[in-house]
Motif scaffolding. Structure first.
Motif, mmCIF file in Angstrom:
data_model
loop_
_atom_site.group_PDB
_atom_site.id
_atom_site.type_symbol
_atom_site.label_atom_id
_atom_site.label_comp_id
_atom_site.label_asym_id
_atom_site.label_seq_id
_atom_site.Cartn_x
_atom_site.Cartn_y
_atom_site.Cartn_z
ATOM 1 N N UNK A 65 7.968 3.180 -10.416
ATOM 2 C CA UNK A 65 7.899 1.885 -9.722
ATOM 3 C C UNK A 65 6.576 1.727 -8.988
ATOM 4 N N UNK A 66 6.145 2.801 -8.326
ATOM 5 C CA UNK A 66 4.870 2.767 -7.605
ATOM 6 C C UNK A 66 3.724 2.500 -8.572
ATOM 7 N N UNK A 67 3.738 3.205 -9.688
ATOM 8 C CA UNK A 67 2.693 2.995 -10.694
ATOM 9 C C UNK A 67 2.692 1.547 -11.176
ATOM 10 N N UNK A 68 3.875 0.991 -11.406
ATOM 11 C CA UNK A 68 3.985 -0.389 -11.888
ATOM 12 C C UNK A 68 3.483 -1.401 -10.862
ATOM 13 N N UNK A 69 3.579 -1.044 -9.591
ATOM 14 C CA UNK A 69 3.114 -1.930 -8.522
ATOM 15 C C UNK A 69 1.671 -1.643 -8.118
ATOM 16 N N UNK A 70 1.062 -0.640 -8.742
ATOM 17 C CA UNK A 70 -0.298 -0.281 -8.399
ATOM 18 C C UNK A 70 -0.411 0.456 -7.081
ATOM 19 N N UNK A 71 0.657 1.181 -6.723
ATOM 20 C CA UNK A 71 0.721 1.903 -5.447
ATOM 21 C C UNK A 71 0.509 3.392 -5.698
ATOM 22 N N UNK A 72 -0.250 4.046 -4.837
ATOM 23 C CA UNK A 72 -0.577 5.459 -5.009
ATOM 24 C C UNK A 72 0.185 6.395 -4.072
ATOM 25 N N UNK A 73 0.863 5.829 -3.059
ATOM 26 C CA UNK A 73 1.494 6.659 -2.025
ATOM 27 C C UNK A 73 2.949 6.254 -1.831
ATOM 28 N N UNK A 74 3.812 7.255 -1.766
ATOM 29 C CA UNK A 74 5.221 7.056 -1.415
ATOM 30 C C UNK A 74 5.494 7.854 -0.157
ATOM 31 N N UNK A 75 5.969 7.182 0.873
ATOM 32 C CA UNK A 75 6.285 7.868 2.126
ATOM 33 C C UNK A 75 7.758 8.265 2.136
ATOM 34 N N UNK A 76 8.084 9.302 2.924
ATOM 35 C CA UNK A 76 9.493 9.653 2.985
ATOM 36 C C UNK A 76 9.798 10.967 3.667
ATOM 37 N N UNK A 77 11.092 11.275 3.671
ATOM 38 C CA UNK A 77 11.610 12.531 4.199
ATOM 39 C C UNK A 77 11.958 13.452 3.035
ATOM 40 N N UNK A 78 12.159 14.717 3.377
ATOM 41 C CA UNK A 78 12.455 15.692 2.339
ATOM 42 C C UNK A 78 13.754 16.465 2.620
ATOM 43 N N UNK A 79 14.332 16.256 3.812
ATOM 44 C CA UNK A 79 15.583 16.916 4.148
ATOM 45 C C UNK A 79 15.397 18.332 4.665
ATOM 46 N N UNK A 80 16.515 18.955 5.043
ATOM 47 C CA UNK A 80 16.439 20.291 5.625
ATOM 48 C C UNK A 80 17.786 21.007 5.543
ATOM 49 N N UNK B 93 0.802 -1.218 0.000
ATOM 50 C CA UNK B 93 0.000 0.000 0.000
ATOM 51 C C UNK B 93 0.839 1.274 0.000
ATOM 52 N N UNK B 94 2.152 1.129 0.119
ATOM 53 C CA UNK B 94 3.029 2.311 0.064
ATOM 54 C C UNK B 94 4.457 1.859 -0.156
ATOM 55 N N UNK B 95 5.251 2.752 -0.740
ATOM 56 C CA UNK B 95 6.702 2.567 -0.822
ATOM 57 C C UNK B 95 7.358 3.587 0.094
ATOM 58 N N UNK B 96 8.432 3.215 0.765
ATOM 59 C CA UNK B 96 9.151 4.125 1.654
ATOM 60 C C UNK B 96 10.484 4.535 1.061
ATOM 61 N N UNK B 97 10.678 5.840 0.878
ATOM 62 C CA UNK B 97 11.904 6.351 0.248
ATOM 63 C C UNK B 97 12.636 7.327 1.175
ATOM 64 N N UNK B 98 12.548 7.114 2.479
ATOM 65 C CA UNK B 98 13.011 8.092 3.462
ATOM 66 C C UNK B 98 14.471 8.494 3.276
ATOM 67 N N UNK B 99 15.355 7.532 3.184
ATOM 68 C CA UNK B 99 16.785 7.843 3.106
ATOM 69 C C UNK B 99 17.138 8.526 1.794
ATOM 70 N N UNK B 100 16.520 8.067 0.720
ATOM 71 C CA UNK B 100 16.794 8.653 -0.597
ATOM 72 C C UNK B 100 16.322 10.104 -0.652
ATOM 73 N N UNK B 101 15.109 10.342 -0.163
ATOM 74 C CA UNK B 101 14.574 11.695 -0.188
ATOM 75 C C UNK B 101 15.394 12.680 0.623
ATOM 76 N N UNK B 102 15.908 12.230 1.758
ATOM 77 C CA UNK B 102 16.736 13.102 2.588
ATOM 78 C C UNK B 102 17.985 13.543 1.826
ATOM 79 N N UNK B 103 18.505 12.645 0.978
ATOM 80 C CA UNK B 103 19.725 12.963 0.220
ATOM 81 C C UNK B 103 19.537 14.122 -0.749
ATOM 82 N N UNK B 104 18.318 14.325 -1.237
ATOM 83 C CA UNK B 104 18.094 15.394 -2.213
ATOM 84 C C UNK B 104 18.435 16.749 -1.608
#
Length: 336
Positions: free
Chosen positions: A116-131, A68-79
């Motif tokens: 990837x989310x679209x391919x898995x039929x997932x609508x939500x990606x959770x994560x961090x955005x950094x600061x 129901x979701x993908x988690x991209x926390x570490x990747x998003x923080x890197x941006x």
């Protein structure tokens, strides 16, 4: 309205993906939230290789689990944070120490995440955005303008974030995916008022909502269920994660550089039901605002066996996952 109960794989990436799924099902979970590191999901493959997606879907089907979701926390923080040594384990080794290259890599990975989310039929990606401003949260040492976060400094920080994240948000829109931003210290959105400000800076862009995590609010002194009440229409995913605050006159609220689980710390994550989070009022608020999304257990407790804790966490979440009443209990007009 019984919400699905899922298990976030972020604390389980030491296990192969199929082994994690096997355990999640044995604990009772309806589905999972997949962490996009370790063996659990290769975003580039998931965005471009149909065979890889089919393999992941087959594993999920084997254990009758929804994702129901993908988690991209570490990747998003890197941006936003760039070449931070905290992320060496997920950043390709040839990019270490190269902040702009790390940023470019992370932006591309987040774009892959949308596909990837679209391919898995997932609508939500959770994560961090950094600061870019976390080092300036306190008033000393003073910034050139004499304050820890003067308006021009804040404006520059938000402009920096939006500059690098807007191409990612555009890709999310293209693929019908939303980012559920987790409110947590270390991000530019870490409490009630910073969340309010971030929505304003985004101009309420529908691409971004919140991943409600009560543990990240409570230790700061914020009452979690009141956050739901005021930000209900922006909450698109929810955590079940507990925490205990034990300020004993020696421990500081910032953790004192003591490792997670250390009994002297001013706060520690706890297995759901073993901490200070008032889940009763959280569920009542969710019922009031008609939240039907998943309750995703992020299991983290350094003082408890992980498998015992995760199974118990499912049972605890199941026990609090009650629906709102379909009758008015004091409606005497229906009494016989």
């Amino acid at each position: 309205m019984i919400r699905p109960i899922t298990l976030f794989s972020g604390q389980w990436t030491d296990l192969p993906f199929d082994k994690f799924c096997e355990k999640a099902k044995s604990f009772g979970y309806d589905g999972i939230e997949i962490a996009c590191w370790g063996d659990h999901l290769d975003l580039k493959k998931a965005a471009s290789d149909p065979k890889y997606i089919e393999e992941r879907k087959n594993i999920l089907k084997t254990y009758n689990l929804k994702v129901l979701a993908l988690g991209t926390h570490l990747i998003g923080q890197c941006i936003t944070d760039g070449a931070d040594s905290r992320f060496c384990s997920i950043v390709p080794s040839n990019l270490h120490g190269k902040p702009e290259d790390v940023r470019k890599w992370a932006i591309q990975e987040m774009k892959y995440a949308a596909v990837a989310a679209k391919n898995l039929g997932v609508k939500v990606i959770t994560g961090f955005i950094g600061n870019p401003l976390w080092s300036a949260w306190y008033s000393l040492p003073r910034l050139p303008l004499g304050a820890q976060a003067s308006e021009p400094v804040l404006a520059d920080a938000y402009a920096h974030v939006l500059k690098h994240w807007t191409p990612v948000f555009d890709e999310f829109d293209k693929n019908g995916v939303k980012l559920a931003l987790e409110i947590q210290a270390g991000g530019i959105t870490f409490d009630y008022y910073s969340a309010e400000r971030f929505l304003k800076e985004l101009k309420n862009r529908k691409t971004v909502g919140f991943n409600f995590d009560p543990s990240g609010l409570l230790w700061q002194g914020i009452i979690p269920h009141l956050f739901i009440r005021d930000f209900a229409r922006h909450i698109i995913h929810a955590r079940i994660k507990d925490i205990t605050v034990t300020l004993d006159g020696k421990a500081g609220i910032l953790g004192s550089f003591l490792p997670s689980g250390e009994v002297r710390r001013g706060w520690n994550f706890r297995s759901p039901g073993h901490g200070d989070v008032d889940f009763e009022n959280i569920i009542r608020e969710f019922n009031a605002v008609n939240y039907k999304g998943p309750l995703s257990v992020e299991w983290e407790d350094s003082s408890m066996n992980r498998e015992l804790g995760a199974k118990e966490a499912f049972e605890f979440t199941k026990s609090i996952n009650f629906s709102p009443s379909d009758t008015v209990s004091d409606d005497i007009s229906k009494a016989e």
